[in-house]
Design an enzyme around this catalytic site. Sequence first.
Site, PDB file in Angstrom:
ATOM      1  N   HIS A 272       0.844  -1.193   0.000  1.00  0.00           N
ATOM      2  CA  HIS A 272       0.000   0.000   0.000  1.00  0.00           C
ATOM      3  C   HIS A 272       0.878   1.240   0.000  1.00  0.00           C
ATOM      4  O   HIS A 272       1.787   1.380   0.822  1.00  0.00           O
ATOM      5  CB  HIS A 272      -0.914   0.012   1.232  1.00  0.00           C
ATOM      6  CG  HIS A 272      -2.117  -0.845   1.070  1.00  0.00           C
ATOM      7  ND1 HIS A 272      -3.273  -0.650   1.785  1.00  0.00           N
ATOM      8  CD2 HIS A 272      -2.353  -1.912   0.264  1.00  0.00           C
ATOM      9  CE1 HIS A 272      -4.184  -1.563   1.430  1.00  0.00           C
ATOM     10  NE2 HIS A 272      -3.636  -2.332   0.513  1.00  0.00           N
TER      11      HIS A 272
ATOM     12  N   TYR B 152      -9.343   5.769   6.970  1.00  0.00           N
ATOM     13  CA  TYR B 152      -9.496   6.214   8.352  1.00  0.00           C
ATOM     14  C   TYR B 152     -10.542   7.323   8.370  1.00  0.00           C
ATOM     15  O   TYR B 152     -10.327   8.398   7.796  1.00  0.00           O
ATOM     16  CB  TYR B 152      -8.169   6.746   8.891  1.00  0.00           C
ATOM     17  CG  TYR B 152      -7.134   5.677   9.167  1.00  0.00           C
ATOM     18  CD1 TYR B 152      -6.856   5.282  10.474  1.00  0.00           C
ATOM     19  CD2 TYR B 152      -6.426   5.069   8.132  1.00  0.00           C
ATOM     20  CE1 TYR B 152      -5.908   4.300  10.743  1.00  0.00           C
ATOM     21  CE2 TYR B 152      -5.479   4.091   8.394  1.00  0.00           C
ATOM     22  CZ  TYR B 152      -5.221   3.720   9.695  1.00  0.00           C
ATOM     23  OH  TYR B 152      -4.287   2.752   9.952  1.00  0.00           O
TER      24      TYR B 152
ATOM     25  N   PRO C  30      -4.226   0.803  18.543  1.00  0.00           N
ATOM     26  CA  PRO C  30      -3.956   0.291  17.195  1.00  0.00           C
ATOM     27  C   PRO C  30      -4.105   1.312  16.072  1.00  0.00           C
ATOM     28  O   PRO C  30      -3.798   0.994  14.921  1.00  0.00           O
ATOM     29  CB  PRO C  30      -4.973  -0.836  17.047  1.00  0.00           C
ATOM     30  CG  PRO C  30      -6.093  -0.470  17.967  1.00  0.00           C
ATOM     31  CD  PRO C  30      -5.446   0.222  19.126  1.00  0.00           C
TER      32      PRO C  30
ATOM     33  N   LYS D  72       1.213   0.312  14.989  1.00  0.00           N
ATOM     34  CA  LYS D  72       2.593   0.294  15.466  1.00  0.00           C
ATOM     35  C   LYS D  72       2.959  -0.934  16.311  1.00  0.00           C
ATOM     36  O   LYS D  72       4.147  -1.194  16.525  1.00  0.00           O
ATOM     37  CB  LYS D  72       2.878   1.554  16.290  1.00  0.00           C
ATOM     38  CG  LYS D  72       2.976   2.797  15.439  1.00  0.00           C
ATOM     39  CD  LYS D  72       4.302   2.862  14.726  1.00  0.00           C
ATOM     40  CE  LYS D  72       4.308   3.859  13.598  1.00  0.00           C
ATOM     41  NZ  LYS D  72       3.673   3.381  12.364  1.00  0.00           N
TER      42      LYS D  72
ATOM     43  N   TYR E 263       3.670   6.930   9.900  1.00  0.00           N
ATOM     44  CA  TYR E 263       2.911   5.724   9.545  1.00  0.00           C
ATOM     45  C   TYR E 263       3.806   4.665   8.905  1.00  0.00           C
ATOM     46  O   TYR E 263       3.662   3.485   9.189  1.00  0.00           O
ATOM     47  CB  TYR E 263       1.769   6.103   8.597  1.00  0.00           C
ATOM     48  CG  TYR E 263       0.687   5.041   8.524  1.00  0.00           C
ATOM     49  CD1 TYR E 263      -0.465   5.156   9.307  1.00  0.00           C
ATOM     50  CD2 TYR E 263       0.804   3.936   7.684  1.00  0.00           C
ATOM     51  CE1 TYR E 263      -1.460   4.183   9.251  1.00  0.00           C
ATOM     52  CE2 TYR E 263      -0.186   2.980   7.631  1.00  0.00           C
ATOM     53  CZ  TYR E 263      -1.301   3.095   8.407  1.00  0.00           C
ATOM     54  OH  TYR E 263      -2.279   2.140   8.358  1.00  0.00           O
TER      55      TYR E 263
END
Length: 391
Positions: free
Chosen positions: A72, A201, A293, A297, A385
């Site tokens: 991704h 998200y 979450p 990580k 990220y």
Amino acid sequence: MRTTVGIIGAGPAGLLLARLLHNAGIESVVLESRDRAYVEQRQRAGILEQGTVDVLRAAGAAERMDREGLRHDGIELRFAGKRHRVDFPALTGGRSVMVYAQTEVCKDLIALQLKEGGPLLFGAEALAVEDAESARPRVRFSYEGREDVLECDYVVGCDGFWGVARKAVPAELSRVFERTYPFGWLGILADVPPSHDELVYARHDRGFALLSMRSPAVSRLYLQVPQGTDAQAWSDEEIWDELERRFATDDDWRLERGPITSKSVTPMRSYVHEPMRHGRVFLAGDAAHIVPPTGAKGLNLAVGDVVTFARALAYEKETGSSELLDLYSETCLRRVWQAERFSYDMTTLLHSDPEATPFEDRIQLARLERVANTRAAETDLAEGYTGFPLE
């Protein structure tokens, strides 16, 4: 039994550590309290940072990941009916992430350990870690109905928050930092292709939602719910209806529905135990730290810990110097606290706080607008990220 490194726990951290030590010519024994089927089926993380992907490849454990994993190059943020894509490679100099479930990582590493590595004992429950400050720490464990002792040069606790390894650190030397959030995630697995080709998200006044996946045919989705929610209290139709509301956009995007195969609720907390080493006992992964979450990580932090330990032990083997081992806790905690900060930022950026004031709600939207419209803020998110450097 006698070995160089006793590893407690056969999750991804313990299994990867065993692989790294094997490649460095260092003996280890892995003790896992559960059976193999349980380890290969427990649902956990699904996002691998660029650094984790690189480590698995270097360790010779990435053949199936590279074949079946989903690279991704970004995520989508949704808020106020709008959509904004964060382009990872463009913002980070080419870094990306891989969607490849923890269950699959464990399967790959277990197969390699059983084929090439040292002993991996399933159903071996660690009872206590003793003599941490001596040159010969010991792990007392039960296996096949009897108690035994594993004598080691070093013990690494990859045995999670409830494991025994952390108890080897005297209470008077321990410092704990934690925060519990007033909400959790209701997570589902569904037999339906993902409704988007990247993770989504979503910030909504009714609560956060996440669209993820496990494969091109299996979706993984989450809803923010109050702390203490019973997953079974939600019907399948109620879950899909709520997901649809929270993912709603001003364009013609649609959420695809399908059979839900599992439901569970994950509590949200931040936790750090300092130090991560006492004597010859080292803590890794959830034994030392937990993150909500939202920032993806947890598994990646555990990988960073065991890479740090393996490099330090290999350095001692090559040079005779314990310098890097002595710096283990300090080195890991620098990365841990950056990941804690990032996970906290992502959580407070996207979740609805039940006690938030209208002012705080507008500040949250202003933060999202800044990410969507300011390259510096967007870059900070993308760098966090895709992962902090493995020192």
